[in-house]
Motif scaffolding. Structure first.
Motif, PDB file in Angstrom:
ATOM      1  N   VAL A  32       0.884  -1.164   0.000  1.00 59.85           N
ATOM      2  CA  VAL A  32       0.000   0.000   0.000  1.00 59.85           C
ATOM      3  C   VAL A  32       0.920   1.212   0.000  1.00 59.85           C
ATOM      4  CG1 VAL A  32      -1.732   1.329   1.246  1.00 59.85           C
ATOM      5  CG2 VAL A  32      -1.881  -1.167   1.184  1.00 59.85           C
ATOM      6  N   THR A  33       0.993   1.854  -1.154  1.00 59.11           N
ATOM      7  CA  THR A  33       1.921   2.950  -1.354  1.00 59.11           C
ATOM      8  C   THR A  33       1.117   4.200  -1.687  1.00 59.11           C
ATOM      9  OG1 THR A  33       3.558   1.378  -2.191  1.00 59.11           O
ATOM     10  CG2 THR A  33       3.924   3.715  -2.689  1.00 59.11           C
ATOM     11  N   SER A  38       0.009  12.459  -9.889  1.00 57.16           N
ATOM     12  CA  SER A  38       0.704  12.021 -11.103  1.00 57.16           C
ATOM     13  C   SER A  38       1.269  10.616 -10.928  1.00 57.16           C
ATOM     14  CB  SER A  38       1.793  13.018 -11.501  1.00 57.16           C
ATOM     15  OG  SER A  38       2.859  12.991 -10.587  1.00 57.16           O
ATOM     16  N   GLY A  39       1.730  10.293  -9.718  1.00 54.83           N
ATOM     17  CA  GLY A  39       2.191   8.933  -9.466  1.00 54.83           C
ATOM     18  C   GLY A  39       1.072   7.929  -9.630  1.00 54.83           C
ATOM     19  N   TYR A  40      -0.114   8.359  -9.256  1.00 55.15           N
ATOM     20  CA  TYR A  40      -1.285   7.489  -9.388  1.00 55.15           C
ATOM     21  C   TYR A  40      -1.577   7.217 -10.854  1.00 55.15           C
ATOM     22  CZ  TYR A  40      -6.208   6.069  -8.951  1.00 55.15           C
ATOM     23  OH  TYR A  40      -7.409   5.404  -9.031  1.00 55.15           O
ATOM     24  N   TYR A  41      -1.567   8.272 -11.665  1.00 50.08           N
ATOM     25  CA  TYR A  41      -1.939   8.072 -13.071  1.00 50.08           C
ATOM     26  C   TYR A  41      -0.830   7.416 -13.872  1.00 50.08           C
ATOM     27  CZ  TYR A  41      -6.359  10.280 -12.263  1.00 50.08           C
ATOM     28  OH  TYR A  41      -7.619  10.531 -11.786  1.00 50.08           O
ATOM     29  N   SER A  46       7.818   6.240  -7.359  1.00 51.33           N
ATOM     30  CA  SER A  46       9.075   6.938  -7.081  1.00 51.33           C
ATOM     31  C   SER A  46       8.872   8.184  -6.228  1.00 51.33           C
ATOM     32  CB  SER A  46       9.786   7.297  -8.390  1.00 51.33           C
ATOM     33  OG  SER A  46       8.982   8.170  -9.147  1.00 51.33           O
ATOM     34  N   ASP A  47       7.661   8.690  -6.189  1.00 50.12           N
ATOM     35  CA  ASP A  47       7.386   9.867  -5.342  1.00 50.12           C
ATOM     36  C   ASP A  47       6.518   9.471  -4.146  1.00 50.12           C
ATOM     37  OD1 ASP A  47       4.974   9.313  -6.539  1.00 50.12           O
ATOM     38  OD2 ASP A  47       4.549  11.370  -7.161  1.00 50.12           O
ATOM     39  N   PHE A  69      -3.566   5.835  -3.748  1.00 52.11           N
ATOM     40  CA  PHE A  69      -2.822   4.665  -3.296  1.00 52.11           C
ATOM     41  C   PHE A  69      -2.617   3.721  -4.467  1.00 52.11           C
ATOM     42  CE2 PHE A  69      -5.359   6.369   0.120  1.00 52.11           C
ATOM     43  CZ  PHE A  69      -4.436   6.497   1.149  1.00 52.11           C
ATOM     44  N   ILE A  70      -1.422   3.170  -4.558  1.00 56.76           N
ATOM     45  CA  ILE A  70      -1.158   2.157  -5.582  1.00 56.76           C
ATOM     46  C   ILE A  70      -0.491   0.955  -4.923  1.00 56.76           C
ATOM     47  CG2 ILE A  70      -0.858   3.921  -7.380  1.00 56.76           C
ATOM     48  CD1 ILE A  70       2.172   3.312  -7.319  1.00 56.76           C
TER      49      ILE A  70
END
Ligand SMILES: [Cu+2]
Length: 124
Positions: A32-33, A38-41, A46-47, A69-70
């Protein structure tokens, strides 16, 4: 799990400040990150704002806004293992029914709403 669109499970769902998301998942298989929009899309961890692999992650929604969350295991986010939630500005608290839905898979995401109820939101 792949091929599951977790976003579908939460689209249109609004959460309240004080609600908690409880992710239950296989610790060897998923993370669970929390990431930026933008990290989601782009499915990039990395962020990452936070990262947990314990198999049991509790996130308290402490402020209005959208959180992302990804799963940071390669290939899984792009297969749909991602989740965004919108936390409402203070005001009328959405009903518990508005906040919950259910789908079958391994593990789960449970929303503990501010009223103390448990709502199974989606499965991870
Ligand atoms: Cu995963």
């Amino acid at each position: 799990m792949s091929g599951i669109d977790y976003t579908d499970w939460t689209s249109g769902k609004t959460f309240a400040v004080g609600d908690k998301l409880l992710f239950s998942y296989g610790s060897q298989y998923h993370t669970v990150t929390e990431v930026s929009k933008s990290g989601y899309y782009t499915c990039s961890g990395s962020d990452a704002l936070s990262d947990d692999t314990s198999g049991w992650t509790i996130v308290t929604l402490t402020a209005p806004g959208t959180r992302y969350f990804i799963c940071n295991i390669p290939g899984l986010c792009s297969s749909g293992m991602k989740l965004s939630v919108t936390v409402a500005e203070s005001g009328p608290v959405p009903s518990d029914a508005t906040r919950g839905t259910l789908a079958p898979a391994m593990g789960s995401v449970v929303v503990v709403v501010a009223t103390g109820a448990l709502v199974t939101l989606a499965l991870f």
